[in-house]
Design a protein around this motif. Structure first.
Motif, PDB file in Angstrom:
ATOM      1  N   HIS A   1       1.032  -1.951  -0.013  1.00  0.00           N
ATOM      2  CA  HIS A   1       0.459  -0.252  -0.299  1.00  0.00           C
ATOM      3  C   HIS A   1       1.261   1.094  -0.201  1.00  0.00           C
ATOM      4  N   GLU A   2       0.425   1.873  -0.738  1.00  0.00           N
ATOM      5  CA  GLU A   2       1.736   3.922  -1.117  1.00  0.00           C
ATOM      6  C   GLU A   2       0.279   4.545  -0.455  1.00  0.00           C
ATOM      7  N   GLN A   3       1.136   5.350  -0.100  1.00  0.00           N
ATOM      8  CA  GLN A   3       0.895   6.749   0.854  1.00  0.00           C
ATOM      9  C   GLN A   3       0.752   7.238  -0.543  1.00  0.00           C
ATOM     10  N   GLY A   4       0.105   8.394  -0.386  1.00  0.00           N
ATOM     11  CA  GLY A   4      -0.269   9.390  -1.346  1.00  0.00           C
ATOM     12  C   GLY A   4      -2.326   9.830  -1.586  1.00  0.00           C
ATOM     13  N   ASP A   5      -2.204  10.606  -3.197  1.00  0.00           N
ATOM     14  CA  ASP A   5      -2.758  10.742  -3.564  1.00  0.00           C
ATOM     15  C   ASP A   5      -3.613   9.815  -4.696  1.00  0.00           C
ATOM     16  N   LEU A   6      -4.362   9.285  -4.214  1.00  0.00           N
ATOM     17  CA  LEU A   6      -4.842   8.376  -5.408  1.00  0.00           C
ATOM     18  C   LEU A   6      -5.723   9.215  -6.619  1.00  0.00           C
ATOM     19  N   VAL A   7      -5.422   8.758  -8.026  1.00  0.00           N
ATOM     20  CA  VAL A   7      -5.819   9.486  -9.394  1.00  0.00           C
ATOM     21  C   VAL A   7      -5.604   8.050  -9.637  1.00  0.00           C
TER      22      VAL A   7
ATOM     23  N   LYS B   1       3.206  10.302  -4.538  1.00  0.00           N
ATOM     24  CA  LYS B   1       4.024  10.153  -3.502  1.00  0.00           C
ATOM     25  C   LYS B   1       4.423  11.834  -2.994  1.00  0.00           C
ATOM     26  N   GLU B   2       4.401  12.151  -2.227  1.00  0.00           N
ATOM     27  CA  GLU B   2       4.239  13.687  -1.034  1.00  0.00           C
ATOM     28  C   GLU B   2       5.390  14.445  -2.071  1.00  0.00           C
TER      29      GLU B   2
END
Length: 261
Positions: free
Chosen positions: A156-162, A227-228
């Motif tokens: 699981h990657e943290q960040g904005d889902l696009v 990601k950030e």
């Protein structure tokens, strides 16, 4: 004038998206100048119909195999059935690694996603979030009990889902599901509110276009995490999505692809 056939996707391959998937296909059909016959993919599998051009959302193996035979005989098919037969989730993962695409790691510190690898998801049980290694092992066991032995594991990657949509080489749009609340499954909310981190959308477009060209897929879409730090990873690649956020634009682009064949 060339004869055109349009094949609707079977409902089981459109979880929570039956109406949306049919809407984009009919929007394309309505933009074509010539008459178009529309059939369901299950009906086509039982009784194949000849046409000069076939516009297909099919995902059933038997239907794709029949369409691939038509392609070999000279029928023009969008999306290419021969390409889709090489595009199960696990095959796509391998292809994207070979092409150097940005993908999530297999293991991480924020949980895992277990995804059915032999075909597209037909229910929420085919794409499962696992909080840790123990949950992952239990979910894999459940897959085996259901007869699924081919799967993909992604951290699981943290960040904005696009969510991104594409047609051919030129049409590319992306949207943030967290902005409009239009989620296919509840687990898509796991990344929370979008921060709209700055990223290179042209690079994302270039990566997914490489994949589509390798498979001769003209109509495609998927999901990515931004990601950030502005880097991204592609977490999903799908043939012929619903284009629910840009139906009119996408239908026009797809109809243009049909006309250029």
């Amino acid at each position: 004038m060339e004869s055109v056939l349009a094949i609707r996707r079977a409902d089981r391959f459109s979880p929570n998206s039956v109406d949306k998937d049919r809407a984009i296909l009919l929007s394309v059909v309505n933009r074509l100048e010539q008459p178009v016959r529309v059939v369901d993919e299950d009906d086509y599998a039982l009784q194949p119909v000849d046409a000069d051009v076939i516009i297909s959302m099919a995902r059933q193996l038997e239907t794709l195999q029949l369409l691939a035979q038509k392609e070999q005989q000279g029928t023009r098919v969008i999306n290419s059935a021969q390409g889709l037969l090489r595009a199960s989730r696990s095959q796509l993962q391998a292809l994207m690694r070979e092409l150097g695409c940005s993908l999530p790691a297999s293991y991480g510190e924020h949980g895992y996603w277990l995804k059915r690898g032999d075909m597209s998801a037909q229910s929420e049980r085919d794409v499962v979030f696992c909080a840790d290694a123990a949950e992952l092992a239990a979910a894999e066991t459940d897959f085996v009990l259901r007869g699924i032995t081919d799967w993909v594991v992604q951290a699981h990657e943290q960040g904005d889902l696009v969510k991104w949509y594409a047609v051919g080489d030129d049409f590319f749009r992306y949207y943030y599901p967290a902005d409009d609340g239009n989620f296919k499954f509840a687990d898509e909310k796991r990344n929370g509110a979008a921060h709209h981190y700055v990223f290179d959308a042209e690079s994302l477009h270039a990566e997914v276009t490489k994949v589509a060209r390798c498979l001769n897929i003209k109509v495609y879409g998927g999901d990515a995490i931004i990601k950030e730090d502005g880097s991204f990873c592609i977490i999903d690649f799908n043939d012929w999505p619903s284009f629910s956020r840009c139906v009119d634009e996408a239908a026009t682009a797809i109809a243009s692809e049909v006309g250029e064949l």
